[in-house]
Design a protein around this motif. Structure first.
Motif, short mmCIF file in Angstrom:
data_model
loop_
_atom_site.label_atom_id
_atom_site.label_comp_id
_atom_site.label_asym_id
_atom_site.label_seq_id
_atom_site.Cartn_x
_atom_site.Cartn_y
_atom_site.Cartn_z
N ARG A 129 12.75 -4.53 2.17
CA ARG A 129 13.44 -3.99 3.33
C ARG A 129 14.85 -4.56 3.42
N ASN A 130 15.82 -3.71 3.70
CA ASN A 130 17.17 -4.16 3.97
C ASN A 130 17.20 -4.81 5.35
N LEU A 131 17.86 -5.98 5.45
CA LEU A 131 17.87 -6.74 6.70
C LEU A 131 19.20 -6.68 7.44
N ASN A 132 20.31 -6.70 6.71
CA ASN A 132 21.63 -6.64 7.34
C ASN A 132 21.84 -7.80 8.31
N LEU A 133 21.42 -9.00 7.92
CA LEU A 133 21.58 -10.17 8.78
C LEU A 133 22.99 -10.74 8.72
N ILE A 134 23.46 -10.99 7.49
CA ILE A 134 24.81 -11.52 7.29
C ILE A 134 25.70 -10.45 6.65
N THR A 135 25.16 -9.80 5.62
CA THR A 135 25.86 -8.71 4.95
C THR A 135 24.93 -7.51 4.83
N GLU A 136 25.46 -6.38 4.37
CA GLU A 136 24.66 -5.18 4.19
C GLU A 136 23.71 -5.29 3.00
N ARG A 137 23.88 -6.33 2.17
CA ARG A 137 23.03 -6.51 1.00
C ARG A 137 21.87 -7.47 1.24
N ASP A 138 21.71 -7.97 2.45
CA ASP A 138 20.59 -8.86 2.75
C ASP A 138 19.27 -8.08 2.70
N TYR A 139 18.21 -8.77 2.32
CA TYR A 139 16.93 -8.08 2.16
C TYR A 139 15.76 -9.05 2.32
N ALA A 140 14.59 -8.48 2.56
CA ALA A 140 13.32 -9.20 2.50
C ALA A 140 12.47 -8.54 1.43
N ASP A 141 11.73 -9.35 0.68
CA ASP A 141 10.90 -8.84 -0.40
C ASP A 141 9.54 -9.53 -0.33
N VAL A 142 8.46 -8.74 -0.26
CA VAL A 142 7.11 -9.26 -0.07
C VAL A 142 6.19 -8.67 -1.13
N ARG A 143 5.31 -9.50 -1.68
CA ARG A 143 4.31 -9.03 -2.64
C ARG A 143 2.95 -9.61 -2.27
N VAL A 144 1.91 -8.78 -2.33
CA VAL A 144 0.53 -9.22 -2.19
C VAL A 144 -0.25 -8.63 -3.35
N GLY A 145 -0.92 -9.48 -4.12
CA GLY A 145 -1.63 -9.00 -5.30
C GLY A 145 -2.99 -9.62 -5.46
N TYR A 146 -3.87 -8.91 -6.18
CA TYR A 146 -5.21 -9.39 -6.52
C TYR A 146 -5.32 -9.42 -8.03
N ARG A 147 -5.67 -10.58 -8.59
CA ARG A 147 -5.73 -10.77 -10.04
C ARG A 147 -7.14 -11.08 -10.48
N LYS A 148 -7.65 -10.30 -11.44
CA LYS A 148 -8.96 -10.52 -12.04
C LYS A 148 -8.75 -11.30 -13.33
N ARG A 149 -9.48 -12.42 -13.51
CA ARG A 149 -9.33 -13.28 -14.67
C ARG A 149 -10.63 -13.32 -15.47
N ASP A 150 -10.52 -13.50 -16.80
CA ASP A 150 -11.73 -13.61 -17.60
C ASP A 150 -11.98 -15.07 -17.99
N ARG A 151 -12.84 -15.30 -18.99
CA ARG A 151 -13.22 -16.65 -19.45
C ARG A 151 -13.89 -17.46 -18.33
N GLY A 152 -14.60 -16.78 -17.43
CA GLY A 152 -15.33 -17.46 -16.38
C GLY A 152 -14.49 -17.93 -15.22
N LEU A 153 -13.22 -17.55 -15.15
CA LEU A 153 -12.33 -17.97 -14.07
C LEU A 153 -12.42 -17.00 -12.89
N SER A 154 -12.28 -17.53 -11.69
CA SER A 154 -12.42 -16.73 -10.48
C SER A 154 -11.19 -15.87 -10.23
N PRO A 155 -11.36 -14.71 -9.57
CA PRO A 155 -10.20 -13.91 -9.18
C PRO A 155 -9.28 -14.68 -8.23
N GLN A 156 -8.05 -14.20 -8.14
CA GLN A 156 -7.04 -14.85 -7.30
C GLN A 156 -6.36 -13.83 -6.39
N TRP A 157 -5.96 -14.30 -5.21
CA TRP A 157 -4.99 -13.61 -4.38
C TRP A 157 -3.63 -14.25 -4.64
#
Length: 245
Positions: A129-157
């Protein structure tokens, strides 16, 4: 982040980093001493706009790691991904990103090493999302992911939150928090700096960017592992160069 590359255009980033620690977070999150672990890595990263709504890319880590008078070299955690924009308006963008991480390969398979031997599959939702806090190029960037792992390792958020702030027309500061949360932690696991165990981590970082032009910039940052379970408690530095093409 969530923004895709224009069709026929791309981005290349070459980054180096150094990380070191003499402690780790145990199964209770408390700090424990260990022989100093150090890691130097070079990371090429590239992404390219195949279609207006589809960007593909990948990265890998060429690493040199050392601990207890042992040194090892290898390629850690190579990744390929596709980023697909599903919504956009004048202020925000939403994308989804499937990703595959391949097994790390080191010269000494049983020595000190980085990365993990598992092959992982991940699906993330990316929001910008563009934020426009200080300049017009300010932004926020958010990621949420779910990862499945092998070799007996547990999934991750996995989650990231970053804010880009323009200090001047050519200087930008990007503070960020990055987290990995395992869906299952084992109290009896023996700690090692390699990624072949279940762990939690909260990492804080600040990156400074200097734009040489609209298509080239330099970046430098610092980061710290501020909390975790079964992970190193360390700090590091990064340097990088980016080129749009």
């Amino acid at each position: 982040g969530a923004w895709v590359q224009p069709e026929g255009n791309g981005l290349f980033i070459a980054q180096s980093s150094y990380y070191s620690t003499a402690t780790y977070f145990d199964t209770n999150g408390a700090e424990q001493s260990q022989p100093r672990f150090s890691k130097f890595e070079l990371q090429p990263y590239v992404e390219y706009g195949v279609l207006d709504w589809l960007t593909v890319g990948g990265s890998a880590y060429a690493q040199s790691v050392s601990q207890s008078n042992q040194t090892n070299y290898g390629i850690a955690d190579p990744e390929l991904f596709a980023k697909m924009r599903v919504y956009r308006d004048d202020a925000q963008v939403l994308s989804i990103q499937p990703l595959i991480k391949f097994a790390s390969r080191f010269a000494e398979n049983n020595g000190v090493r980085g990365g993990s031997k598992s092959t992982d599959m991940e699906l993330s939702a990316l929001y910008g999302r563009n934020l426009n806090l200080i300049t017009e190029r300010d932004y926020a960037d958010v990621r949420v992911g779910y990862r499945k792992r092998d070799r007996g390792l547990s999934p991750q958020w996995r989650g990231d939150v970053a804010v880009g702030l323009g200090i001047t027309d050519s200087i930008q500061i990007i503070p960020a928090l990055r987290a990995v949360i395992s869906t299952n932690l084992t109290d009896s696991a023996t700690f090692s700096e390699g990624g072949d165990l279940d762990y939690n981590i909260l990492k804080a970082e600040v990156t400074g960017v200097y734009h040489l032009s609209d298509t080239q910039w330099l970046q430098a940052g610092i980061f710290s592992h501020v909390a975790g379970v079964q992970t190193g408690n360390g700090y590091g530095l990064t340097l990088g160069f980016a080129q749009r093409f």
